[in-house]
Design an enzyme around this catalytic site. Structure first.
Site, short mmCIF file in Angstrom:
data_model
loop_
_atom_site.label_atom_id
_atom_site.label_comp_id
_atom_site.label_asym_id
_atom_site.label_seq_id
_atom_site.Cartn_x
_atom_site.Cartn_y
_atom_site.Cartn_z
N LYS A 182 53.30 14.44 2.68
CA LYS A 182 51.91 14.84 3.39
C LYS A 182 51.25 15.58 2.17
CE LYS A 182 49.49 17.59 4.83
NZ LYS A 182 48.11 17.84 4.33
N GLU A 257 58.43 26.73 -2.48
CA GLU A 257 57.68 27.05 -3.78
C GLU A 257 56.52 27.83 -3.45
OE1 GLU A 257 55.33 27.85 -6.59
OE2 GLU A 257 55.59 25.90 -7.13
N CYS A 291 50.56 28.25 -9.43
CA CYS A 291 51.74 29.04 -8.77
C CYS A 291 52.14 29.86 -9.81
CB CYS A 291 52.75 28.28 -8.48
SG CYS A 291 52.23 26.96 -7.05
N GLU A 390 48.29 37.18 -4.48
CA GLU A 390 48.03 36.06 -5.36
C GLU A 390 46.47 35.65 -4.97
OE1 GLU A 390 49.91 32.54 -4.35
OE2 GLU A 390 50.25 31.97 -6.47
P1 ADP Z 1 45.96 26.16 1.22
O1 ADP Z 1 45.64 27.29 2.32
O2 ADP Z 1 45.41 26.71 -0.06
O3 ADP Z 1 45.50 24.76 1.74
P2 ADP Z 1 48.71 25.68 2.38
O4 ADP Z 1 49.82 26.44 1.71
O5 ADP Z 1 48.21 25.78 3.60
O6 ADP Z 1 47.30 26.03 0.98
O7 ADP Z 1 48.83 24.05 1.91
C1 ADP Z 1 49.65 23.33 1.24
C2 ADP Z 1 50.10 22.18 1.89
O8 ADP Z 1 50.80 22.46 3.32
C3 ADP Z 1 49.21 21.00 2.32
O9 ADP Z 1 49.41 19.83 2.14
C4 ADP Z 1 48.49 21.40 3.64
O10 ADP Z 1 47.84 20.36 4.17
C5 ADP Z 1 49.80 21.88 4.31
N1 ADP Z 1 49.99 22.43 5.54
C6 ADP Z 1 48.87 23.55 6.08
N2 ADP Z 1 49.24 24.12 7.10
C7 ADP Z 1 50.55 23.53 7.41
C8 ADP Z 1 51.47 23.41 8.68
N3 ADP Z 1 51.20 24.39 9.51
N4 ADP Z 1 52.46 22.69 8.57
C9 ADP Z 1 52.52 21.96 7.63
N5 ADP Z 1 51.94 21.84 6.50
C10 ADP Z 1 50.73 22.34 6.53
#
Ligand code: ADP
Length: 488
Positions: A182, A257, A291, A390
């Protein structure tokens, strides 16, 4: 540019393009001008179900599927073919990556080459991953098998889609897992293209599947899916916690990570000429959205002023502009990220924190792009948000220190622990600090933001757990089975 990848708006499941079950799509914005330029499928739980089912068929219930039966040497050969294909298509992939993320084209190209290098590395490692025989009681032989988890889930962020896909999916496939990926909704076109290349390079149907869409929909469905045997996640601590909680409900192991607030410790005996370009690059690469960005500059007081002057001059010379203009720094990923950086900078201003220097956004940069000039702040109090949190933008916080003990206390004094850089000629001090810094990687007289395919990478504390990259990552994508044979 591959028009097909941009306009298709479909998942890649079982080596086929598949529209979202719900028929919905999302726009992808170009951070360089803020305008939509592509559409992707908006995946939901049903799409994730289809991808997990395809992966399960490829792996099998116990490794009897087409991919599950593929030998280690053949998995390695496949990854080597894919690496070659990626290198042939470097320019196409680099442009897709730069267009989606805003990173300068030279960084997009470096990321494509890093992706190929991950595949090469894990291609070579695939058939060198093995268990052991263990001494036990007379009359028995005990051995361990390194087995794939089965179906692995990979949740990828938007900052380095190709690199993070390479380190995670490359290692998982080498170890024999079938993968469901994903990617981030902002930046997934390069990965869709790589999945297509994987099919062309002979990967069995279902061994690699990509479901696009929002994190709270497709991502959450993947993390909670009972058919997933391992999840690797790279992203923010808040989302990482949600993913780990969802995975815990079905006892699924997780690698997290989650970023950092990584310090660079510069002592008075450091070679300042060497320090300056590395310190600057470590915070402006990818507009600070890395990161392992070196976002705190801790400097021994005797060289604080001269170093700040030089780092400030280098930052002031940086030019920020559209990704394809290929300047020093590109835009941030999206407006909300820009707003987040502005909020930190306004807070700094309100609290009287002084700006030493800032780069400049070129006049030709579109007004609607998400541009932020790199900024150096000085004398940031060590407990201030700017020195603790961060920011994920090109903001460098400088702090003076007196002596090694204070340097160590400041360096370890955040919730994070990902990477640290130590700049000193004193060998004993190098070793003491390397051992006492609480983080996953320490660089002495250099700093490796973004690099190091061969080097295990990951954090402690709020930076997460588990290791990616290097051979160590392969171990994380396996589970160990012990077989004890009594033969008399
Ligand atoms: P940002 O807020 O900068 O987008 P995230 O950590 O939320 O950073 O996003 C990293 C990844 O996690 C992306 O692929 C995002 O679509 C996915 N993501 C965001 N929310 C969820 C969730 N609740 N469960 C699983 N994956 C998620």
């Amino acid at each position: 540019m591959d028009g097909a990848a941009i306009g298709r708006a479909q998942h890649f499941i079982g080596n086929r393009w598949v529209p979202a079950a719900g028929g919905q799509t999302l726009d992808v914005l170009d951070p360089s001008d803020g305008a939509p330029f592509a559409r992707i499928a908006r995946g939901e739980a049903t799409d994730v179900d289809a991808a997990v089912a395809a992966a399960r068929r490829a792996y099998g219930a116990h490794g009897e599927g087409a991919w599950g039966r593929t030998s280690a040497v053949e998995r390695g050969r496949f990854l080597m073919r894919l690496a070659q294909r990626v290198l042939e298509c470097e320019e196409e992939l680099a442009r897709l990556e730069s267009r989606c993320t805003g990173k300068p084209l030279k960084q997009g190209r470096a990321d494509a080459r890093a992706l190929a290098r991950y595949f090469e590395y894990y291609a070579g490692a695939a058939d060198k991953l093995h268990g052991q025989t263990l001494p036990y009681t007379p009359g028995m032989t005990v051995l361990t098998l390194r087995e794939p988890h089965g179906v692995t889930g990979h949740i990828i962020p938007w900052n380095y889609p190709m690199q993070i896909f390479g380190r995670s999916v490359g290692a998982a496939l080498a170890a024999g897992n079938a993968c469901v990926v994903k990617p981030a909704e902002d930046a997934c076109l390069s990965l869709l293209r790589v999945a297509e290349m994987a099919a062309e390079a002979g990967l069995p149907e279902g061994a690699l599947n990509i479901v696009t869409g929002f994190g709270h929909e497709a991502g959450a469905a993947l993390a909670a899916h009972g058919g997933i045997d391992h999840i690797s996640f790279t992203g923010s601590p808040v989302t990482g916690t949600a993913v780990a909680q969802a995975a815990a409900r079905h006892h699924c192991p997780v690698t997290l990570e989650l970023g950092g607030k990584s310090p660079q410790l510069v002592f008075a005996d450091a070679a300042l000429d060497e320090v300056v370009p590395v310190v600057v690059n470590a915070i402006v690469q990818n507009a600070g959205q890395t990161c392992s960005a070196g976002s705190r500059l801790l400097v021994e007081r005797a060289v604080y002023e001269p170093l700040l002057e030089r780092v400030g001059a280098a930052i002031a010379a940086l030019r920020v502009g559209p990704a394809l203009a290929d300047l020093d720094v590109g835009p941030l990923i999206r407006r909300s990220q820009l707003q987040r950086v502005w909020d930190y900078l306004s807070q700094a201003q309100a609290d009287g924190i002084e700006v030493v220097a800032a780069g400049s956004v070129v006049d030709s940069a579109p007004q609607e792009g998400f541009y932020q000039a790199p900024t150096l702040l000085r004398d940031v109090p060590r407990g201030h948000r700017i020195a603790q949190e961060e920011i994920f933008g090109p903001v460098l916080a400088a702090l003076p220190f007196d002596g090694e003990d204070e340097a160590l206390a400041i360096a370890n004094g955040t919730p994070f622990g990902l990477v640290a850089g130590v700049w000193t000629q004193d060998g004993a001090r190098q070793m003491r600090l390397a051992r006492n810094l609480r983080c996953g990687q320490v660089f002495i007289n250099n700093y490796g933001a973004g690099g190091g395919i061969e080097l295990p990478f990951g954090g402690v504390k709020s930076s997460g757990y588990g290791r990616e990259k290097g051979f160590e990552a392969l171990l994380g994508f396996t589970t160990l089975k012990t077989i004890a044979i009594r033969h008399g």
